[in-house]
Design a protein around this motif. Structure first.
Motif, PDB file in Angstrom:
ATOM      1  N   ALA A  57     -16.608   1.243   5.486  1.00 16.88           N
ATOM      2  CA  ALA A  57     -16.925   0.910   4.089  1.00 16.88           C
ATOM      3  C   ALA A  57     -16.258   1.897   3.142  1.00 16.88           C
ATOM      4  O   ALA A  57     -15.773   1.511   2.071  1.00 16.88           O
ATOM      5  CB  ALA A  57     -18.438   0.884   3.876  1.00 16.88           C
ATOM      6  N   THR A  58     -16.198   3.164   3.528  1.00 23.93           N
ATOM      7  CA  THR A  58     -15.512   4.172   2.709  1.00 23.93           C
ATOM      8  C   THR A  58     -14.033   3.833   2.605  1.00 23.93           C
ATOM      9  O   THR A  58     -13.447   3.877   1.521  1.00 23.93           O
ATOM     10  CB  THR A  58     -15.711   5.578   3.305  1.00 23.93           C
ATOM     11  N   ASP A  59     -13.415   3.478   3.723  1.00 25.21           N
ATOM     12  CA  ASP A  59     -12.000   3.107   3.713  1.00 25.21           C
ATOM     13  C   ASP A  59     -11.769   1.825   2.924  1.00 25.21           C
ATOM     14  O   ASP A  59     -10.739   1.670   2.259  1.00 25.21           O
ATOM     15  CB  ASP A  59     -11.478   2.940   5.141  1.00 25.21           C
ATOM     16  N   LEU A  60     -12.719   0.911   2.983  1.00 23.29           N
ATOM     17  CA  LEU A  60     -12.605  -0.349   2.260  1.00 23.29           C
ATOM     18  C   LEU A  60     -12.525  -0.120   0.750  1.00 23.29           C
ATOM     19  O   LEU A  60     -11.809  -0.834   0.042  1.00 23.29           O
ATOM     20  CB  LEU A  60     -13.788  -1.258   2.607  1.00 23.29           C
ATOM     21  N   LYS A  61     -13.221   0.892   0.257  1.00 23.79           N
ATOM     22  CA  LYS A  61     -13.152   1.202  -1.180  1.00 23.79           C
ATOM     23  C   LYS A  61     -11.714   1.448  -1.608  1.00 23.79           C
ATOM     24  O   LYS A  61     -11.267   0.951  -2.647  1.00 23.79           O
ATOM     25  CB  LYS A  61     -14.002   2.444  -1.507  1.00 23.79           C
ATOM     26  N   GLN A  62     -10.970   2.197  -0.813  1.00 26.82           N
ATOM     27  CA  GLN A  62      -9.579   2.496  -1.144  1.00 26.82           C
ATOM     28  C   GLN A  62      -8.723   1.236  -1.087  1.00 26.82           C
ATOM     29  O   GLN A  62      -7.872   1.013  -1.950  1.00 26.82           O
ATOM     30  CB  GLN A  62      -9.019   3.561  -0.203  1.00 26.82           C
ATOM     31  N   GLN A  66      -6.601  -0.282  -4.234  1.00 25.61           N
ATOM     32  CA  GLN A  66      -5.153  -0.471  -4.122  1.00 25.61           C
ATOM     33  C   GLN A  66      -4.758  -1.924  -4.348  1.00 25.61           C
ATOM     34  O   GLN A  66      -3.706  -2.203  -4.946  1.00 25.61           O
ATOM     35  CB  GLN A  66      -4.666   0.040  -2.764  1.00 25.61           C
ATOM     36  N   CYS A  67      -5.584  -2.865  -3.901  1.00 30.73           N
ATOM     37  CA  CYS A  67      -5.292  -4.285  -4.147  1.00 30.73           C
ATOM     38  C   CYS A  67      -5.347  -4.590  -5.642  1.00 30.73           C
ATOM     39  O   CYS A  67      -4.474  -5.298  -6.169  1.00 30.73           O
ATOM     40  CB  CYS A  67      -6.268  -5.181  -3.381  1.00 30.73           C
ATOM     41  N   GLY A  68      -6.340  -4.054  -6.335  1.00 30.96           N
ATOM     42  CA  GLY A  68      -6.438  -4.250  -7.781  1.00 30.96           C
ATOM     43  C   GLY A  68      -5.257  -3.637  -8.511  1.00 30.96           C
ATOM     44  O   GLY A  68      -4.680  -4.255  -9.423  1.00 30.96           O
ATOM     45  N   GLN A  69      -4.862  -2.445  -8.090  1.00 38.05           N
ATOM     46  CA  GLN A  69      -3.716  -1.777  -8.703  1.00 38.05           C
ATOM     47  C   GLN A  69      -2.440  -2.584  -8.469  1.00 38.05           C
ATOM     48  O   GLN A  69      -1.623  -2.751  -9.377  1.00 38.05           O
ATOM     49  CB  GLN A  69      -3.575  -0.367  -8.124  1.00 38.05           C
ATOM     50  N   PHE A  70      -2.271  -3.119  -7.268  1.00 37.90           N
ATOM     51  CA  PHE A  70      -1.103  -3.934  -6.964  1.00 37.90           C
ATOM     52  C   PHE A  70      -1.047  -5.157  -7.867  1.00 37.90           C
ATOM     53  O   PHE A  70       0.011  -5.485  -8.428  1.00 37.90           O
ATOM     54  CB  PHE A  70      -1.114  -4.369  -5.492  1.00 37.90           C
ATOM     55  N   ALA A 106     -16.717  -5.049  -6.147  1.00 34.83           N
ATOM     56  CA  ALA A 106     -16.723  -4.949  -4.688  1.00 34.83           C
ATOM     57  C   ALA A 106     -16.581  -3.497  -4.246  1.00 34.83           C
ATOM     58  O   ALA A 106     -17.248  -3.055  -3.291  1.00 34.83           O
ATOM     59  CB  ALA A 106     -15.597  -5.801  -4.100  1.00 34.83           C
ATOM     60  N   ARG A 107     -15.750  -2.758  -4.956  1.00 35.20           N
ATOM     61  CA  ARG A 107     -15.557  -1.343  -4.623  1.00 35.20           C
ATOM     62  C   ARG A 107     -16.856  -0.564  -4.829  1.00 35.20           C
ATOM     63  O   ARG A 107     -17.234   0.260  -4.002  1.00 35.20           O
ATOM     64  CB  ARG A 107     -14.439  -0.754  -5.486  1.00 35.20           C
ATOM     65  N   SER A 108     -17.553  -0.840  -5.924  1.00 38.67           N
ATOM     66  CA  SER A 108     -18.837  -0.177  -6.169  1.00 38.67           C
ATOM     67  C   SER A 108     -19.841  -0.517  -5.074  1.00 38.67           C
ATOM     68  O   SER A 108     -20.578   0.350  -4.601  1.00 38.67           O
ATOM     69  CB  SER A 108     -19.406  -0.596  -7.525  1.00 38.67           C
ATOM     70  N   ASN A 109     -19.868  -1.785  -4.688  1.00 40.22           N
ATOM     71  CA  ASN A 109     -20.790  -2.191  -3.626  1.00 40.22           C
ATOM     72  C   ASN A 109     -20.399  -1.600  -2.284  1.00 40.22           C
ATOM     73  O   ASN A 109     -21.271  -1.261  -1.477  1.00 40.22           O
ATOM     74  CB  ASN A 109     -20.883  -3.710  -3.557  1.00 40.22           C
TER      75      ASN A 109
END
Length: 140
Positions: A57-62, A66-70, A106-109
């Motif tokens: 879940a921690t890795d999923l935040k990144q 990165q998907c949003g930034q892309f 999603a990142r917050s969750n």
């Protein structure tokens, strides 16, 4: 044949999609393994699983960030549009805004999920197996 993932790269879009698909497959395997009594032997197993899920879940935040930034970079370069010729449109702007907001949520969750899983891991780690109950002194 199991797909080998290379965290250090090189990365292709196909590899990236395969890695995401593997997460879903792993979750389905865990669903079956944790529902089947032989798949878990002790609270220590649960604690280890929860620790791994918290890390994921921690890795999923990144990944989500990165998907949003892309998407934002692609839109700024004119490469992401709801218009077939790639021109600007209000619909494209709205789609991008929606995607970024959903990814932020999603990142917050994912952050909350990671925190709760880590706490659950610690709590489960304090549970120890108990010896089987014995009968009374008369052997009953």
């Amino acid at each position: 044949m199991t797909k080998q993932f290379r965290p250090g790269g090189p990365h292709t879009p196909d590899d990236t999609r395969a890695a995401a698909a593997a997460i879903g497959e792993a979750a389905r395997a865990l669903n079956h393994a944790t529902g089947d009594r032989p798949g878990l032997a002790s609270a220590a197993d649960v604690s280890a699983i929860l620790g791994s899920l918290a890390d994921a879940a921690t890795d999923l935040k990144q990944v989500l960030e990165q998907c949003g930034q892309f998407l934002q970079e692609e839109a700024a370069a004119g490469q992401a549009s709801t218009v077939p010729d790639g021109g600007p449109s209000q619909e494209s702007d709205q789609a991008l805004d929606d995607a970024v907001i959903y990814l932020q949520n999603a990142r917050s969750n994912a952050s909350l999920l990671s925190t709760y899983l880590a706490h659950a891991r610690v709590a489960a780690g304090g549970l120890h197996p108990q010896p089987p109950a014995r009968g009374d002194a008369a052997g009953n």
